[in-house]
Design an enzyme around this catalytic site. Structure first.
Site, short mmCIF file in Angstrom:
data_model
loop_
_atom_site.label_atom_id
_atom_site.label_comp_id
_atom_site.label_asym_id
_atom_site.label_seq_id
_atom_site.Cartn_x
_atom_site.Cartn_y
_atom_site.Cartn_z
N GLN A 96 -13.32 1.41 -2.57
CA GLN A 96 -13.49 0.19 -1.96
C GLN A 96 -14.63 -0.21 -1.04
O GLN A 96 -15.37 0.61 -0.66
CB GLN A 96 -12.14 -0.03 -1.27
CG GLN A 96 -11.01 -0.50 -1.83
CD GLN A 96 -9.77 -0.95 -0.94
OE1 GLN A 96 -9.85 -0.87 0.20
NE2 GLN A 96 -8.86 -1.46 -1.53
N ARG A 102 -3.88 6.39 -2.75
CA ARG A 102 -2.65 5.65 -2.96
C ARG A 102 -1.60 6.80 -3.45
O ARG A 102 -2.20 7.53 -4.31
CB ARG A 102 -2.69 4.58 -3.69
CG ARG A 102 -3.51 3.28 -3.44
CD ARG A 102 -2.91 2.24 -2.41
NE ARG A 102 -3.62 1.34 -1.72
CZ ARG A 102 -4.03 0.27 -2.15
NH1 ARG A 102 -3.61 0.03 -3.29
NH2 ARG A 102 -5.15 -0.44 -1.45
N ALA A 111 -13.01 -11.39 6.53
CA ALA A 111 -13.33 -10.01 5.93
C ALA A 111 -13.05 -10.08 4.40
O ALA A 111 -12.28 -10.93 3.78
CB ALA A 111 -12.29 -9.29 6.60
N HIS A 124 -6.73 1.68 2.38
CA HIS A 124 -7.86 0.55 2.18
C HIS A 124 -8.99 0.94 3.21
O HIS A 124 -8.78 1.68 4.05
CB HIS A 124 -7.37 -0.53 2.31
CG HIS A 124 -6.49 -0.86 3.33
ND1 HIS A 124 -6.00 -2.15 3.74
CD2 HIS A 124 -6.14 -0.12 4.43
CE1 HIS A 124 -5.03 -2.15 4.76
NE2 HIS A 124 -5.40 -0.87 5.44
N VAL A 141 -5.33 -11.18 7.76
CA VAL A 141 -6.44 -12.54 7.48
C VAL A 141 -5.38 -13.66 7.41
O VAL A 141 -4.19 -13.47 6.86
CB VAL A 141 -7.22 -12.49 5.90
CG1 VAL A 141 -8.35 -11.42 6.39
CG2 VAL A 141 -6.24 -12.31 5.00
N TRP A 147 0.88 -1.30 -0.11
CA TRP A 147 -0.16 -0.13 -0.10
C TRP A 147 1.03 1.26 -0.06
O TRP A 147 1.46 1.71 1.03
CB TRP A 147 -0.88 0.21 1.22
CG TRP A 147 -1.73 -1.37 1.35
CD1 TRP A 147 -3.04 -1.22 0.71
CD2 TRP A 147 -1.65 -2.52 2.15
NE1 TRP A 147 -3.34 -2.45 0.91
CE2 TRP A 147 -2.39 -3.24 1.79
CE3 TRP A 147 -0.54 -2.84 2.94
CZ2 TRP A 147 -2.56 -4.55 2.58
CZ3 TRP A 147 -0.52 -4.18 3.61
CH2 TRP A 147 -1.83 -5.10 3.27
#
Lengths: 792, 346
Positions: B217, B203, B314, B177, B260, B156
């Site tokens: 997003q 970004r 998620a 994000h 995650v 990112w």
């Protein structure tokens, strides 16, 4: 990371077709983002041996070469100066497709006579095969190239371009990929040989290593080689490095790179003679210490930087780049090979601080295992010895101040099921993890104690093991189920439905929604008379440097750019956030609505001035009517809007927005040529008014009486005051303005306003007389309070 | 008298024949059947006659009256029919002339698809929430298992806010994000949680046909007891079916995001080539539309959820990419360039 499948075959047998292998790797987390096939289209080209060379009878520069292809020995005409008897070459038979050495186009080889001699094929240059641009000589193959082998089998390769995720530094290596392939296809992985003879003096007598900062360097290994001869690497090493995207330099550097690609462990070779005192110290740099790195840039260091130093000063930035002074050069005869483990955070901090990223730093920063150092070091030493005929000192230096226990994680089959939603038996779990190098011991009937292999620095929790199980089984095998738990209590965010309603209503009134950038330039903010905006520290461009404090500049810009190709009306709106700075805290983000109206779209209610002001006002009024909020408008000032053509919008006592004509100077600064009218509303301020409970009122049961009147009042008097007095009567249900006039028929400085008044009582039918009396009372008040007279 | 009645009858019927409009028909009616009309006059004269004569002539006069009234109605109906067809004939218009234009506004394509995507999840019990676009490093990275100097931060490229603490750190950024809302939502509620979070993200990126510095997003988060990877798969497959239709194929593969574990990438078969491989899908046949996975235990611990009790999933998807695929848009810069010739197409 580029991986040559030919090279990969050194460590694992590839049993799947290329496409299937790519698919399996991709599905399991190692994404194959590109497949390059080298040597596709090399039909009819085989390895041959030059068995006879004769001069061409009719040309000095050409020769006739007879090439043994095993079952036949065709003769071809060849102009290459390097042609020699006994060479192994790539021979193109008639019918082969080659790249023309001059035109660069693909051509099909046909039998031809060259200066009167029949050529039955062609000895190929690298360019003709598409390997390089070299067309000045023929490509000479190694002596052991087997005659008659199709060149595609001998030289061809498939290169996978792999996207390695940052958690898998082990996969930045051929061995790592081989382990993945092995696990996915049930094949064993073979590590490269690393035995070598140690014939020199003990290494400890020649060099020593001291780690002064073990928190940043947990292990430092080194081997020492003398009598090496620096030269070009053999072709096979060069080819493999090139295939993996690296540039060959010399045999020493190439081996360190080769082994880095093989194992993932970065290595560095120092010219031993340049290590002053033969003593290496791994320490933090002193403030202001200077080192010129291999890229010939002088770098000033600070105590956050870990360096490799000798007695006199730094000779390398640890894990990032070597120093120019200790570089391996042509005259180098003895080398010290470093294979160390550096702290990942420190390396990342250093390389980002110096803006210097290297193959080494991008591996170290992801966290390498210290156990890898010794394996890679032995392998590199072995390879260099093989290539250079040098002598290795006895033993290796192995300073290992910080030792880590191998991680062991408990994993039960119920945990696997709890996360995956699928029952995987304990034997299957053990088998899958085993294929990846994990050692599993049964702790209880359905529980394993899993020991993590040294190369996997990303596995710490049972969840990590569950992912390993899932990805090797394949996510395709995971069942599909729906959420079945309780649906959480609904907690409304009132501004969201309000905002979406406003969007629908405004679009319904003919305004086109736009979304403009939250980041704007300082100039745009200044032109919209806004200051004090939050600034971005590292803007990409000055066009996107400040967070907008108002939606106005974005819309003015959108209007301006659309004017260039739109003749008719341009009605735009945006719903979005503004960002208002707060001391030491995140900016306040407010949901705003801004509309801009330029050019008429609806036939005006009455003739005369005001332009689109009343279009804009009509939109705002109807918007609030739809939202069920009563608002009033009061003349006010705003730097962006024209004086005398600007109104504040109030709900109760709260000012919730503004409406007006864009000031001509502002229009000009945005290069807007036509009058524009703008409104801006604060949704956060409006939201509380939408929550008021609405009650129904019964339908009127008694008839209405309608009277039209025309009033003459002072030109400057706001009409709202007339309406206020008329509608103040308890018997009037509504007063609607239907005409405005000023001119010959009324005295100078006066205007005439015509109203339609609807009289109605909620309790009885009004008589004509009652209505007349009430109207007289109203006219009386209008006259007393506003000096209004009835126009006859 | 009878003769007179006969004469009236013949005359009236004769005259009725030449009546050509409703107005002259009314004249005719007044002349013969009106209060002072000829027939009424005859009836009025009955008074001077004997009873017997009255009976005979009266009956005859009523007969004539009924006859004339019947003729009248017939004639009236015929005339009305005629006038209607005349007015229809005269009322013919050129129906191909343009309608009176009403102003036509449209919603930005991003707004439209954000709504569509959120609606698909709302139908599965998710609630729409939103969060700040300017964020703390803590929410954007650290609490998501991405500490400072974590190599995954490279995933990112970040725009930092020009604000430094006393220790010289820059803790504020434009969120890269929508994932920080995972933390914010879990901090303020207890399980079960089921939210979707649409919003702008930013970004540090040079813009070109496929890269923007600002885009949208949509984040999703579900946490409860007994939520599994299989539930994630079911939820996302259902979403893909709703948004892209039954016939689209969906691919679920292993991928890595620090917050995650296990991690997932969701792809759909390429719109353009149908999965055979083309330039748009980089010859793979698949187009990646979303990252997802099971919420990392470290993330759960961070917000005080016990990972031995709760699990969750998620996901996060890029909105413009989906719109571009859906409409075949080849330049992302069109979205926020706001050219009406572009926006009017949606």
């Amino acid at each position: 990371m580029k991986v040559s499948l030919n090279w990969l075959r050194d460590y694992v047998d590839i049993t799947l077709p290329t496409k299937e292998l790519a698919h399996r790797l991709t599905m399991s987390g190692t994404e194959v983002s590109g497949i390059e096939i080298i040597g596709g289209g090399w039909d009819n080209i085989v390895v041959g041996e030059v068995i006879e060379v004769k001069p061409h009878p009719n040309a000095d520069r050409l020769r006739l070469a007879t090439v043994n292809l095993g079952t036949e020995s065709p003769t071809s005409v060849c102009g290459a100066p390097n042609l020699a008897l006994g060479q192994k070459v790539a021979f193109a038979r008639i019918g082969a497709e080659l790249i023309d050495g001059h035109s660069g186009e693909r051509i099909k080889l046909s039998p031809s006579r060259i200066r009167g001699v029949l050529s039955e094929g062609m000895i190929c240059s690298e360019k003709e095969l598409g390997i390089s641009n070299n067309h000045s000589e023929i490509m000479v193959l190694p002596d052991d190239a087997p005659i008659e082998t199709p060149i595609g089998d001998y030289l061809g390769d498939v290169i996978f371009d792999l996207d390695i995720t940052p958690n898998r530094p082990d996969c930045l290596s051929l061995v790592g990929i081989a382990r993945e392939v092995g696990a996915l296809t049930g094949q064993r992985v073979h590590l490269p040989e690393d035995d070598y003879p140690e014939v020199g003096p003990p290494v400890d007598e020649l060099a020593s290593v001291h780690i002064a900062d073990p928190d940043l360097c947990s292990r430092y290994c080194a081997s020492l080689l003398t009598d090496v001869r620096v030269a070009q690497s053999p072709r096979w090493i060069q080819e493999r490095l090139i295939a993996c995207g690296m540039r060959p330099i010399n045999n020493i550097v190439d081996v360190t790179n080769y082994v880095m690609l093989e194992y993932g462990q970065p290595l560095h070779a120092f010219d031993y003679q340049k290590i002053r005192g033969g003593r290496i110290v791994v320490r933090r740099a002193g403030d202001g210490e200077v080192l010129t790195t291999l890229d010939e840039v002088e770098r000033t260091l600070n105590p956050q930087t870990l360096v490799i130093a000798d007695e006199e000063g730094p000779i390398a930035i640890a894990g990032v780049m070597g120093g120019l002074g200790s570089e391996v050069r042509g005259e180098t005869t003895s080398i010290l090979i470093e294979s160390a483990n550096f702290n990942n955070v420190s390396i990342r901090r250093t390389s980002s601080g110096l803006h210097l990223r290297s193959e080494a730093s991008s591996r170290f920063e992801k966290g390498m295992n210290p156990d890898l150092t010794i394996l890679a070091l032995r392998r590199a030493t072995q390879l260099i010895l093989k290539l250079t005929n040098g002598k290795a000192a006895k033993g290796i230096i192995n300073v290992h101040p910080v030792k880590r226990e191998r991680e062991a994680i408990s994993l039960s089959t119920s945990e696997v099921e709890r996360i995956l939603g699928m029952d995987v038996g304990i034997d299957k779990v053990r088998e899958l993890l085993g294929s990846l190098g994990f050692e599993c011991k049964e702790k209880a009937p359905s529980e394993l104690m899993v020991s993590v292999p040294y190369w996997r620095t990303d596995i710490h929790l049972a969840d990590d093991l569950v992912e390993e199980v899932a990805r090797i089984i394949g996510y395709d095998e995971i069942p599909i189920t729906m959420l079945h738990g309780e649906i959480p209590t609904y907690e409304p965010e009132p501004i969201i439905p309000l905002r979406e309603r406003v969007r629908d209503i405004l679009a319904g009134y003919g305004l086109q929604e736009v979304i403009t950038y939250s980041l704007v330039s300082l100039g745009m903010l200044e032109r919209a008379h806004s200051s004090g905006a939050v600034r971005v520290a590292n803007p990409m461009t000055s066009e996107q440097e400040y967070l907008r404090t108002t939606l106005r500049p974005g819309l003015l810009k959108a209007l301006s750019s659309n004017e260039k190709h739109e003749d008719g009306a341009i009605w735009l709106f945006e719903v979005g956030r503004t960002y208002l700075p707060r001391e030491g805290d995140l900016p306040e983000e407010r949901e705003m609505v801004c509309g801009i109206i330029s050019g008429p779209r609806i036939a005006p209610l009455w003739p005369g001035g005001g332009g689109n002001f009343f279009d804009a006002k009509g939109v705002v009024e109807t918007l609030f009517a739809r939202l069920g909020i009563e608002v009033r408008f009061e003349a006010c000032e705003d730097e962006v809007l024209s004086p005398g053509r600007t109104a504040g919008i109030f709900a109760g006592e709260k000012r919730v927005g503004v409406l007006g004509e864009v000031h001509p100077r502002v229009s000009e600064s945005f290069d807007i040529s036509r009058p524009a009218f703008l409104f801006e509303l604060d949704l956060g301020d409006i939201a509380p008014y939408t929550s008021a409970v609405r009650r129904y009122s019964p339908l009127p049961r008694f008839p209405t009486s309608v009277r039209d009147i025309a009033l003459v009042i002072d030109e400057g008097l706001p009409s709202i005051r007339v309406k206020g007095i008329i509608e103040g009567s308890p018997l009037v249900s509504q007063a609607t303005l239907f005409d405005i006039y000023s001119g010959e028929q009324v005295p100078g400085g006066k205007k005439s306003l015509a109203y339609r008044i609807i009289y109605q009582s909620p309790s009885r039918t009004l008589t004509d007389e009652e209505v007349n009396q009430e109207q007289e009372r109203i006219l009386g008040r209008l006259h007393r309070e506003l000096g209004a007279t009835l126009r006859r | 008298m009878l003769k007179k009645l006969d004469e009236i009858k013949s005359k009236a019927i004769l005259e009725l024949g030449s009546v050509g409009g409703l107005n002259s028909l009314e004249d005719w009616r007044v002349r013969y059947l009106g209060r002072k009309g000829e027939l009424t006059n005859v009836l009025r004269g009955l008074a001077s006659l004997s009873l017997d004569e009255r009976k005979v002539i009266g009956a005859s006069a009523n007969e004539v009256k009924a006859l004339l009234e019947a003729h009248l109605e017939q004639k009236r109906a015929a005339l009305k029919e005629h006038e209607l067809s005349m007015s229809i004939e005269l009322g013919r218009i050129d129906v191909t002339l343009p309608g009176h234009p009403l102003p036509c506004g449209r919603l930005h394509p991003t707004t439209q698809i954000v709504r569509e995507i959120c609606a698909a999840f709302v139908a599965m019990g998710f609630q729409v929430v939103e969060g700040p676009e300017v964020e703390w490093d803590y929410y954007n990275f650290e609490a998501l298992n991405i500490p400072p100097y974590h190599p995954a931060r490279d995933m990112w490229a970040t725009l930092w806010i020009d604000y430094e603490t006393e220790t010289g750190e820059r803790p504020m950024l434009l969120r890269t994000h929508t994932s920080p809302m995972q933390i914010r939502v879990m901090e303020r509620t207890r399980p079960p949680v089921r939210v979707v979070v649409p919003g702008k993200v930013y970004r540090y990126e040079a813009t070109d046909a496929t890269h923007e510095s600002m885009f949208y997003q949509i984040e999703g988060l579900a946490v409860d007891e007994n939520i599994t990877l299989a539930d994630l798969k079911g939820t996302l497959y259902e979403f893909a079916r709703r948004l892209f239709g039954q016939e689209r194929k969906v691919r679920f593969r292993c991928d890595y995001f620090p917050f995650v574990e296990p991690g997932v990438e969701l792809a759909i078969d390429c719109f353009l080539c149908g999965g055979r491989g083309c330039r748009v899908c980089n010859e793979t046949g698949w187009i990646e539309i979303m990252g997802a996975g099971m919420v990392h235990p470290n993330v759960l611990k961070r917000v005080g959820y016990d990972p031995s009790i709760y699990t969750g999933f998620a996901f996060g998807l890029g909105v413009e990419r989906i719109i571009m695929l859906k409409y075949g848009i080849d330049d992302i810069r069109l979205f926020y360039g706001n050219d009406l010739r572009f926006l009017r197409q949606f």
